[in-house]
Design a protein around this motif. Sequence first.
Motif, PDB file in Angstrom:
ATOM      1  N   GLU A  89      -5.090  -8.086 -17.905  1.00  0.00           N
ATOM      2  CA  GLU A  89      -6.017  -8.793 -17.020  1.00  0.00           C
ATOM      3  C   GLU A  89      -5.235  -9.552 -15.937  1.00  0.00           C
ATOM      4  OE1 GLU A  89      -9.691  -9.148 -15.701  1.00  0.00           O
ATOM      5  OE2 GLU A  89      -9.279  -8.122 -17.592  1.00  0.00           O
ATOM      6  N   THR A  90      -4.202 -10.262 -16.362  1.00  0.00           N
ATOM      7  CA  THR A  90      -3.304 -10.907 -15.396  1.00  0.00           C
ATOM      8  C   THR A  90      -1.861 -10.623 -15.815  1.00  0.00           C
ATOM      9  OG1 THR A  90      -3.336 -12.953 -16.676  1.00  0.00           O
ATOM     10  CG2 THR A  90      -4.822 -12.837 -14.792  1.00  0.00           C
ATOM     11  N   THR A  91      -0.991 -10.584 -14.819  1.00  0.00           N
ATOM     12  CA  THR A  91       0.422 -10.291 -15.099  1.00  0.00           C
ATOM     13  C   THR A  91       1.280 -11.516 -14.863  1.00  0.00           C
ATOM     14  OG1 THR A  91       0.824  -9.660 -12.818  1.00  0.00           O
ATOM     15  CG2 THR A  91       0.135  -7.905 -14.317  1.00  0.00           C
ATOM     16  N   GLY A  92       0.683 -12.537 -14.245  1.00  0.00           N
ATOM     17  CA  GLY A  92       1.471 -13.696 -13.873  1.00  0.00           C
ATOM     18  C   GLY A  92       2.316 -13.450 -12.631  1.00  0.00           C
ATOM     19  N   GLU A  93       2.200 -12.273 -12.088  1.00  0.00           N
ATOM     20  CA  GLU A  93       2.951 -11.890 -10.893  1.00  0.00           C
ATOM     21  C   GLU A  93       2.092 -12.199  -9.668  1.00  0.00           C
ATOM     22  OE1 GLU A  93       5.222 -10.944  -8.195  1.00  0.00           O
ATOM     23  OE2 GLU A  93       6.173 -10.411 -10.123  1.00  0.00           O
ATOM     24  N   GLY A  94       2.533 -13.183  -8.881  1.00  0.00           N
ATOM     25  CA  GLY A  94       1.726 -13.727  -7.796  1.00  0.00           C
ATOM     26  C   GLY A  94       1.201 -12.721  -6.783  1.00  0.00           C
ATOM     27  N   ARG A  95       1.987 -11.664  -6.541  1.00  0.00           N
ATOM     28  CA  ARG A  95       1.524 -10.727  -5.532  1.00  0.00           C
ATOM     29  C   ARG A  95       0.651  -9.628  -6.121  1.00  0.00           C
ATOM     30  NH1 ARG A  95       6.857  -9.145  -2.478  1.00  0.00           N
ATOM     31  NH2 ARG A  95       7.499  -9.366  -4.630  1.00  0.00           N
ATOM     32  N   LEU A  96       0.864  -9.345  -7.390  1.00  0.00           N
ATOM     33  CA  LEU A  96       0.149  -8.247  -8.036  1.00  0.00           C
ATOM     34  C   LEU A  96      -1.257  -8.652  -8.479  1.00  0.00           C
ATOM     35  CD1 LEU A  96       0.396  -5.340  -8.935  1.00  0.00           C
ATOM     36  CD2 LEU A  96       1.359  -6.132 -11.112  1.00  0.00           C
ATOM     37  N   ASP A  97      -1.381  -9.887  -8.971  1.00  0.00           N
ATOM     38  CA  ASP A  97      -2.670 -10.303  -9.542  1.00  0.00           C
ATOM     39  C   ASP A  97      -3.861 -10.202  -8.590  1.00  0.00           C
ATOM     40  OD1 ASP A  97      -1.818 -10.488 -12.060  1.00  0.00           O
ATOM     41  OD2 ASP A  97      -1.616 -12.681 -12.117  1.00  0.00           O
ATOM     42  N   PRO A  98      -3.707 -10.676  -7.338  1.00  0.00           N
ATOM     43  CA  PRO A  98      -4.869 -10.524  -6.437  1.00  0.00           C
ATOM     44  C   PRO A  98      -5.264  -9.055  -6.232  1.00  0.00           C
ATOM     45  CG  PRO A  98      -3.211 -11.959  -5.454  1.00  0.00           C
ATOM     46  CD  PRO A  98      -2.601 -11.407  -6.700  1.00  0.00           C
ATOM     47  N   LEU A  99      -4.262  -8.179  -6.173  1.00  0.00           N
ATOM     48  CA  LEU A  99      -4.552  -6.752  -5.999  1.00  0.00           C
ATOM     49  C   LEU A  99      -5.305  -6.198  -7.205  1.00  0.00           C
ATOM     50  CD1 LEU A  99      -1.286  -5.254  -4.435  1.00  0.00           C
ATOM     51  CD2 LEU A  99      -3.537  -5.520  -3.374  1.00  0.00           C
ATOM     52  N   LEU A 100      -4.813  -6.585  -8.380  1.00  0.00           N
ATOM     53  CA  LEU A 100      -5.470  -6.137  -9.611  1.00  0.00           C
ATOM     54  C   LEU A 100      -6.920  -6.593  -9.654  1.00  0.00           C
ATOM     55  CD1 LEU A 100      -2.992  -6.662 -12.582  1.00  0.00           C
ATOM     56  CD2 LEU A 100      -4.107  -4.546 -11.839  1.00  0.00           C
ATOM     57  N   GLN A 101      -7.086  -7.857  -9.245  1.00  0.00           N
ATOM     58  CA  GLN A 101      -8.428  -8.432  -9.272  1.00  0.00           C
ATOM     59  C   GLN A 101      -9.360  -7.644  -8.345  1.00  0.00           C
ATOM     60  OE1 GLN A 101      -8.334 -12.500  -8.131  1.00  0.00           O
ATOM     61  NE2 GLN A 101     -10.288 -12.974  -9.119  1.00  0.00           N
ATOM     62  N   ARG A 102      -8.856  -7.329  -7.168  1.00  0.00           N
ATOM     63  CA  ARG A 102      -9.679  -6.584  -6.214  1.00  0.00           C
ATOM     64  C   ARG A 102      -9.992  -5.172  -6.714  1.00  0.00           C
ATOM     65  NH1 ARG A 102      -7.124  -7.425  -0.508  1.00  0.00           N
ATOM     66  NH2 ARG A 102      -5.980  -9.078  -1.561  1.00  0.00           N
ATOM     67  N   ALA A 103      -8.991  -4.558  -7.316  1.00  0.00           N
ATOM     68  CA  ALA A 103      -9.205  -3.216  -7.856  1.00  0.00           C
ATOM     69  C   ALA A 103     -10.285  -3.250  -8.933  1.00  0.00           C
ATOM     70  CB  ALA A 103      -7.907  -2.667  -8.432  1.00  0.00           C
ATOM     71  N   ARG A 104     -10.238  -4.305  -9.759  1.00  0.00           N
ATOM     72  CA  ARG A 104     -11.243  -4.389 -10.838  1.00  0.00           C
ATOM     73  C   ARG A 104     -12.644  -4.626 -10.282  1.00  0.00           C
ATOM     74  NH1 ARG A 104      -7.003  -6.345 -14.443  1.00  0.00           N
ATOM     75  NH2 ARG A 104      -6.688  -4.527 -15.788  1.00  0.00           N
ATOM     76  N   ILE A 105     -12.722  -5.427  -9.218  1.00  0.00           N
ATOM     77  CA  ILE A 105     -14.041  -5.644  -8.590  1.00  0.00           C
ATOM     78  C   ILE A 105     -14.567  -4.314  -8.052  1.00  0.00           C
ATOM     79  CG2 ILE A 105     -15.240  -6.706  -6.624  1.00  0.00           C
ATOM     80  CD1 ILE A 105     -13.435  -9.161  -7.012  1.00  0.00           C
ATOM     81  N   ALA A 106     -13.697  -3.578  -7.332  1.00  0.00           N
ATOM     82  CA  ALA A 106     -14.095  -2.284  -6.764  1.00  0.00           C
ATOM     83  C   ALA A 106     -14.541  -1.337  -7.881  1.00  0.00           C
ATOM     84  CB  ALA A 106     -12.950  -1.677  -5.978  1.00  0.00           C
ATOM     85  N   GLN A 107     -13.780  -1.354  -8.974  1.00  0.00           N
ATOM     86  CA  GLN A 107     -14.099  -0.487 -10.116  1.00  0.00           C
ATOM     87  C   GLN A 107     -15.478  -0.820 -10.695  1.00  0.00           C
ATOM     88  OE1 GLN A 107     -11.986  -1.336 -13.791  1.00  0.00           O
ATOM     89  NE2 GLN A 107     -11.521   0.850 -14.061  1.00  0.00           N
TER      90      GLN A 107
END
Length: 317
Positions: free
Chosen positions: A243-261
């Motif tokens: 759900e989160t990686t703690g990686e500042g640049r990756l997390d927002p991208l992951l979040q957006r991908a999950r919203i799109a999904q």
Amino acid sequence: MPTLLDKRFVIVAGKGGVGRTTVAAALASAAARRGKRVLLAQTKSKERLSRLLGGPRVLSEVVRVRDRLWAVNMTPEAALREYGLMVLHSSLVYGWVFENKFAKAFIRAIPGVEDYSLLGKVWFHTTETEGGRPKYDLVILDGPATGHVLTLLQIPQAILDAVPEGPLTRDARSARELLTDPERSAMALVTLAEDMPVNETIELAEQARARIGVPLGPLIVNQLYPPRFVSGPSARALDLLPETTGEGRLDPLLQRARIAQRRRALNDRYLERLRTALPLPQVQLPYLFAPDLGVEPLEELSRRLEAQLLQLPTGSG
Ligand SMILES: Nc1ncnc2c1ncn2[C@@H]1O[C@H](COP(=O)(O)OP(=O)(O)O)[C@@H](O)[C@H]1O
Ligand SMILES: [Mg+2]
């Protein structure tokens, strides 16, 4: 059976905010591109067509937008005046009846008179001729939202039920014939693949069939999210990631991908519901990520709409 682009009268209907105006403009542009002379008629709309089609502002008088494309934003006052003039055949008599303060208040108070004048005007445009042929091959009504469009389209029948044989019934009969003729007319239902619009569209389709008898055109499902992260490797990758990686640049991208999904998964669920509950041919339009839809995005929607309409099996909308 002609496609939507070959009809005489198309009503674009749906829940408020689903994209009726956008789809009506895209349809008008597509038909004009294919050589039809098109009138796009709106009812009391906020002026947006100049932005979508890149032409002049569209107000209560018919205005030429581009080659073969005209538009008007009908107001009850202008429509009543125009239609009153046509019925009374004299601006003198019109002025006497309609501009008289007391008569005016009286006429406005007649139930349904505004709707009557709006429908009368749009119907009249379908009958206009020029040089011995129809002035417009296609008239598109960018209709009011669900409940109101049903009231509007029931007017011809209401007149036939209520008024004795006369000049009004003659027009009402032709309007009803036009509305119920699958060769010439169709109601195109615009919806989003989401809970409330889908339920409202199913209800609207039932009511339109039962109360008006207007042939239903294709279902235009607007604003679909791109089918990313829904299946295949991208979906599996997203599922494997935490759900989160703690990686500042990756997390927002992951979040957006999950919203799109999630959005697309929701879209797919409602597309399926539409297919079972409302088995009409479907046209699907993407959600365009443009801050304010202007000419170019509109043309993109228009071309996608056109391509899909031409692909639909013959015999449907
Ligand atoms: N396919 C689309 N992609 C992105 N935005 C859209 C799309 N279709 C419509 N919109 C936007 O949605 C809003 C409502 O559209 P509009 O055509 O005015 O709906 P309606 O006429 O049904 O009220 C507008 O801001 C419009 O720009
Ligand atoms: Mg609108």
